[in-house]
Design a protein around this motif. Structure first.
Motif, mmCIF file in Angstrom:
data_model
loop_
_atom_site.group_PDB
_atom_site.id
_atom_site.type_symbol
_atom_site.label_atom_id
_atom_site.label_comp_id
_atom_site.label_asym_id
_atom_site.label_seq_id
_atom_site.Cartn_x
_atom_site.Cartn_y
_atom_site.Cartn_z
ATOM 1 N N THR A 181 48.173 3.915 9.434
ATOM 2 C CA THR A 181 47.115 3.058 9.985
ATOM 3 C C THR A 181 47.575 2.328 11.238
ATOM 4 O OG1 THR A 181 47.813 1.259 8.518
ATOM 5 C CG2 THR A 181 46.049 2.722 7.729
ATOM 6 N N ALA A 182 48.869 2.156 11.389
ATOM 7 C CA ALA A 182 49.425 1.511 12.576
ATOM 8 C C ALA A 182 50.894 1.911 12.689
ATOM 9 C CB ALA A 182 49.287 -0.004 12.504
ATOM 10 N N LEU A 183 51.422 1.804 13.903
ATOM 11 C CA LEU A 183 52.816 2.157 14.150
ATOM 12 C C LEU A 183 53.470 1.073 14.994
ATOM 13 C CD1 LEU A 183 52.412 5.934 15.114
ATOM 14 C CD2 LEU A 183 53.529 5.077 13.040
ATOM 15 N N ARG A 184 54.789 0.990 14.888
ATOM 16 C CA ARG A 184 55.594 0.186 15.796
ATOM 17 C C ARG A 184 56.493 1.141 16.573
ATOM 18 N NH1 ARG A 184 55.310 -5.197 14.074
ATOM 19 N NH2 ARG A 184 57.185 -5.760 15.247
ATOM 20 N N PHE A 185 56.990 0.675 17.707
ATOM 21 C CA PHE A 185 57.857 1.555 18.493
ATOM 22 C C PHE A 185 59.065 2.023 17.680
ATOM 23 C CE2 PHE A 185 55.682 0.177 22.412
ATOM 24 C CZ PHE A 185 55.639 1.392 23.091
ATOM 25 N N GLU A 186 59.541 1.185 16.768
ATOM 26 C CA GLU A 186 60.682 1.561 15.949
ATOM 27 C C GLU A 186 60.394 2.807 15.112
ATOM 28 O OE1 GLU A 186 59.444 -1.384 16.410
ATOM 29 O OE2 GLU A 186 60.937 -2.998 16.326
ATOM 30 N N ASP A 187 59.118 3.034 14.768
ATOM 31 C CA ASP A 187 58.746 4.199 13.966
ATOM 32 C C ASP A 187 58.855 5.504 14.741
ATOM 33 O OD1 ASP A 187 58.038 2.522 11.776
ATOM 34 O OD2 ASP A 187 56.070 2.161 12.691
ATOM 35 N N LEU A 188 59.008 5.411 16.061
ATOM 36 C CA LEU A 188 59.014 6.607 16.903
ATOM 37 C C LEU A 188 60.431 7.090 17.217
ATOM 38 C CD1 LEU A 188 56.197 5.542 19.397
ATOM 39 C CD2 LEU A 188 55.984 6.705 17.186
ATOM 40 N N ARG A 189 61.416 6.479 16.621
ATOM 41 C CA ARG A 189 62.798 6.920 16.802
ATOM 42 C C ARG A 189 62.917 8.390 16.378
ATOM 43 N NH1 ARG A 189 67.652 3.820 16.393
ATOM 44 N NH2 ARG A 189 66.349 2.075 15.658
ATOM 45 N N GLY A 190 63.530 9.210 17.228
ATOM 46 C CA GLY A 190 63.725 10.625 16.915
ATOM 47 C C GLY A 190 62.582 11.533 17.325
ATOM 48 N N ARG A 214 65.275 -1.660 23.863
ATOM 49 C CA ARG A 214 65.274 -2.994 23.265
ATOM 50 C C ARG A 214 65.093 -2.940 21.754
ATOM 51 N NH1 ARG A 214 62.983 -4.388 28.338
ATOM 52 N NH2 ARG A 214 60.839 -3.969 27.721
ATOM 53 N N ARG A 215 64.650 -1.797 21.244
ATOM 54 C CA ARG A 215 64.481 -1.619 19.807
ATOM 55 C C ARG A 215 65.584 -0.771 19.183
ATOM 56 N NH1 ARG A 215 60.195 -3.170 22.130
ATOM 57 N NH2 ARG A 215 58.441 -4.156 21.057
ATOM 58 N N GLY A 216 66.615 -0.544 19.959
ATOM 59 C CA GLY A 216 67.811 0.056 19.406
ATOM 60 C C GLY A 216 67.921 1.559 19.496
ATOM 61 N N PHE A 217 67.073 2.206 20.273
ATOM 62 C CA PHE A 217 67.207 3.657 20.433
ATOM 63 C C PHE A 217 66.727 4.067 21.815
ATOM 64 C CE2 PHE A 217 62.813 3.218 19.142
ATOM 65 C CZ PHE A 217 62.128 4.281 19.718
ATOM 66 N N ARG A 218 67.181 5.223 22.228
ATOM 67 C CA ARG A 218 66.757 5.781 23.512
ATOM 68 C C ARG A 218 65.771 6.913 23.251
ATOM 69 N NH1 ARG A 218 68.407 5.177 28.599
ATOM 70 N NH2 ARG A 218 67.990 6.842 30.106
ATOM 71 N N PRO A 219 64.597 6.868 23.852
ATOM 72 C CA PRO A 219 63.596 7.903 23.573
ATOM 73 C C PRO A 219 64.015 9.261 24.114
ATOM 74 C CG PRO A 219 62.880 6.558 25.403
ATOM 75 C CD PRO A 219 64.128 5.904 24.873
ATOM 76 N N ARG A 220 63.640 10.296 23.393
ATOM 77 C CA ARG A 220 63.907 11.660 23.854
ATOM 78 C C ARG A 220 62.686 12.150 24.622
ATOM 79 N NH1 ARG A 220 65.282 14.083 19.223
ATOM 80 N NH2 ARG A 220 63.239 14.976 18.772
ATOM 81 N N ILE A 221 62.794 12.228 25.948
ATOM 82 C CA ILE A 221 61.690 12.691 26.789
ATOM 83 C C ILE A 221 61.755 14.209 26.857
ATOM 84 C CG2 ILE A 221 60.529 12.515 29.018
ATOM 85 C CD1 ILE A 221 60.684 9.856 27.558
ATOM 86 N N GLY A 222 60.776 14.868 26.249
ATOM 87 C CA GLY A 222 60.793 16.324 26.220
ATOM 88 C C GLY A 222 60.451 16.938 27.563
#
Length: 295
Positions: A181-190, A214-222
């Motif tokens: 129903t909702a997401l936070r940026f932390e949920d998008l790790r990986g 700032r949320r502890g991970f680096r996004p993987r830009i495909g």
């Protein structure tokens, strides 16, 4: 006297804050400070008292500010009318927009503008995000309704916030997160992020990386795509996910795409109206005043 100095003075006078003035002008605070210092040197007076947490007019600055608005408006109108005499062109305005949210604003604004300028040559074009920013910077459109994060820094552009739009995560309905129903940026790790290509000096290039860091991970830009249609098709195909303003999610939601809203800090994006600092178009000035902006 350089009109850029005057535009910088006007922005600082409106905000009494160099950082906010710099954001409004799409410049850096140090660049604004240099412009103000050059103006003060030319006038031979100090226009602002600068303190660590406050900016105030001097007596000379207040006097200068009181008379400047009419001077700038008259100058821009004179430039535009002189150019129209030389070229024989009628007054015109070219508006660029992204699509999706302008229906809240544009019909009313355009109707009022045409009432004031019956012979106005008006053109409205829809662009993808990156081409719109480039068209504005090149002078191919007079004014753009766009996302603030797409505007190149230090490009001679000025912008004003209209509203903030919720960010959503666009994805295939088969994606494991699609039922949330909702997401936070932390949920998008990986996750694999897909994005549009932006001008190299646009804030959008670093925004996603900064938020995720700032949320502890680096996004993987495909991959970054040249246009929105290609990006959306890749998301439909399950190549990755995309972070968009909600209006883009509403446009594309259907059998093959869905979205989940992001919640928490930094989960909105600024929707702005932007124009060139030295435009010389009196019709643009009237158009912006319909939005409550004195430019």
């Amino acid at each position: 006297m350089d009109t850029r100095h005057l535009q910088c003075f006007k922005a600082v006078a409106e905000n009494l804050n160099f950082t906010k003035a710099a954001y409004q002008l799409c410049l850096t605070p140090s660049a604004v400070s240099r412009q103000i210092a050059a103006l003060e040197e030319e006038l031979g007076v100090r226009l602002f008292d600068r303190a660590p947490n406050a900016v105030r007019f001097t007596a000379e600055g207040a006097h200068f500010q009181a008379g400047l608005g009419g001077v700038l408006n008259a100058y821009e109108a004179l430039v535009a009318s002189t150019r129209s005499l030389r070229t024989g062109r009628a007054m015109s305005l070219e508006i660029g927009f992204l699509g999706g949210v302008e229906k809240r604003l544009l019909p009313r604004l355009v109707r009022r503008l045409r009432e004031r300028h019956p012979g106005l040559a008006l053109r409205m074009d829809r662009f993808d995000l990156v081409p719109l920013s480039l068209a504005l910077a090149r002078g191919e459109v007079d004014v753009a309704f766009t996302l603030g994060l797409s505007l190149p820094e230090a490009s001679g552009l000025r912008s004003r916030l209209l509203f903030r739009e919720r960010l959503v995560v666009l994805m295939s309905p088969e994606h494991p997160l699609a039922g949330r129903t909702a997401l936070r940026f932390e949920d998008l790790r990986g996750e694999t992020f897909l994005d549009l290509e932006h001008p190299l000096n646009a804030p959008a290039n670093d925004l996603l990386v900064d938020i995720c860091t700032r949320r502890g991970f680096r996004p993987r830009i495909g991959q970054r795509y040249h246009n929105l249609d290609s990006l959306v098709m890749a998301i439909e195909s399950g190549v990755g996910i995309g972070v968009f303003p909600k209006y883009r999610g509403d446009e594309n939601k259907g059998e093959r795409l869905t979205y989940v809203a992001l919640e928490g800090p930094e989960c909105t994006t600024d929707y702005v109206v932007a124009w060139r600092l030295e435009h010389g178009n009196p019709v643009l000035g009237d158009f912006l005043r319909e939005l409550g902006i004195r430019a």
